[in-house]
Design an enzyme around this catalytic site. Structure first.
Site, short mmCIF file in Angstrom:
data_model
loop_
_atom_site.label_atom_id
_atom_site.label_comp_id
_atom_site.label_asym_id
_atom_site.label_seq_id
_atom_site.Cartn_x
_atom_site.Cartn_y
_atom_site.Cartn_z
N HIS A 12 66.23 65.39 31.81
CA HIS A 12 66.28 65.30 30.24
C HIS A 12 67.18 64.09 30.12
CE1 HIS A 12 69.85 68.28 31.50
NE2 HIS A 12 70.38 66.92 31.43
N HIS A 192 71.59 63.54 40.52
CA HIS A 192 72.27 62.50 39.92
C HIS A 192 73.88 62.87 39.83
CE1 HIS A 192 71.58 65.26 36.66
NE2 HIS A 192 72.23 64.59 35.77
N GLU A 239 72.18 70.64 37.94
CA GLU A 239 71.11 71.06 36.95
C GLU A 239 70.04 71.48 37.61
OE1 GLU A 239 72.82 67.86 33.33
OE2 GLU A 239 70.89 67.58 34.53
C1 DHB Z 1 72.01 61.25 32.44
C2 DHB Z 1 71.52 62.43 32.91
C3 DHB Z 1 71.86 63.64 32.51
O1 DHB Z 1 71.40 64.72 32.77
C4 DHB Z 1 72.79 63.67 31.27
O2 DHB Z 1 72.75 64.88 30.59
C5 DHB Z 1 73.28 62.68 30.53
C6 DHB Z 1 72.99 61.27 31.24
C7 DHB Z 1 71.81 59.82 32.94
O3 DHB Z 1 71.13 59.71 33.90
O4 DHB Z 1 72.08 58.76 32.20
FE FE Z 2 72.31 66.47 31.75
#
Ligand code: DHB
Ligand code: FE
Length: 286
Positions: A12, A192, A239
């Site tokens: 997302h 991430h 997540e």
């Molecule tokens: C990003 C990823 C995310 O899950 C989020 O909530 C906000 C930013 C990103 O990689 O930029």
């Molecule tokens: Fe996120």
């Protein structure tokens, strides 16, 4: 009877919303990601869901660090998008299905899940981005029931608990009397980390393992602690919990029909998965 047709799971990343607004789908940076949705569009056109149960995490829009429910279920007739920025144009509101929401809420509480019920709820990029990826014109043909899982402030619910939450919702859907075709959606991830020393951390090997296990052996993922997931997938890689819950809601025979994995999109490993759910014979006979 309601019928769970399958699941779409997707990242997302907010920047996707800006890329759509700027018509960048065919730019070299974006193309390998957006192409992964061609199949999703065909699948959705064929499967024609009426309602989507969306497992995601709120990023401080409804719940901030002072009050943060572990699990919250929306029971509103409309969900407005009031995202926190990132250059995304505000998306259209989503229609809710309060009757189905209350059925799910009643079933969850009867099943000993102490959830927060929300008769008003906003949606952020965790809902609007996947919904826009699935239906780019935002003419959403489905109503939604948002299920929010705390992936933000520790202590987080365990992988096992999220899997059980999904299973409980799957059973609730199977017992819902209306003839609805239900799509399950899981959003966020995969690996991430947005801040700290490991900002930009991505772990393709672990993501691939998770994708494989989500399809064929989700139970195994419940052996990972939250600390393990943070180590392997990054601080925001938790997540993954949304994906695990979504997988739990698939009560039938599950098969993978589509997968795309592209790194990076912004700071994130962008994974897209479509799972088909064939009702088990017991349910078919009922
Ligand atoms: C990003 C990823 C995310 O899950 C989020 O909530 C906000 C930013 C990103 O990689 O930029
Ligand atoms: Fe996120």
């Amino acid at each position: 009877m309601a019928r769970i047709i399958g699941a779409v799971a997707s990242t997302h990343v907010p920047a996707i919303g800006k890329a759509i607004a700027d018509h960048k789908e065919n730019d070299p940076y974006w193309k390998p990601f957006f192409q992964g949705f061609d199949y999703v569009h065909q699948w959705l056109a064929r499967e024609k869901p009426d309602v989507a149960v969306v497992f995601s995490n709120d990023h401080g829009l409804n719940f901030f660090l002072d009050k943060l429910p572990t699990f919250a279920v929306g029971a509103a007739s409309e969900y407005r998008s009031e995202d926190e920025g990132w250059g995304i144009p505000v998306s259209k509101s989503l229609k809710g299905d309060p009757d189905l929401s209350w059925h799910i809420i009643n079933s969850l509480v009867a099943d000993e899940f102490d959830i927060t019920m929300c008769q008003e709820m906003l949606v952020d990029h965790a809902v609007t981005i996947p919904m826009t990826l699935m239906w780019p014109n935002q003419a959403w043909p489905v109503k939604v029931v948002p299920v929010s899982i705390n992936t933000v402030q520790h202590p987080l619910p365990s992988v096992a608990r999220c899997y059980k939450l999904g299973q409980s919702i799957g059973r609730a859907l199977d017992s819902y009397k209306k003839d609805l075709r239900v799509l399950i959606v899981g959003t966020g991830g995969l690996s991430h980390q947005l801040d700290g020393k490991r900002a930009g951390f991505i772990n393709k090997e672990f993501d691939t393992l998770c994708l494989d296990k989500i399809v064929n052996d989700p139970q195994t993922l419940t052996g990972y602690s939250i600390r393990d997931i943070v180590e392997e997938a990054g601080a925001q890689g938790v997540e993954l919990l949304n994906w695990v819950a979504a997988r739990g809601a698939l009560t039938g025979k599950v098969s993978e029909v589509h997968r795309n994995y592209h790194i990076p999109i912004s700071n994130t490993a962008a994974a897209t998965l479509v799972l088909d759910n064939k009702p088990s014979s017991r349910l078919k006979a009922a």
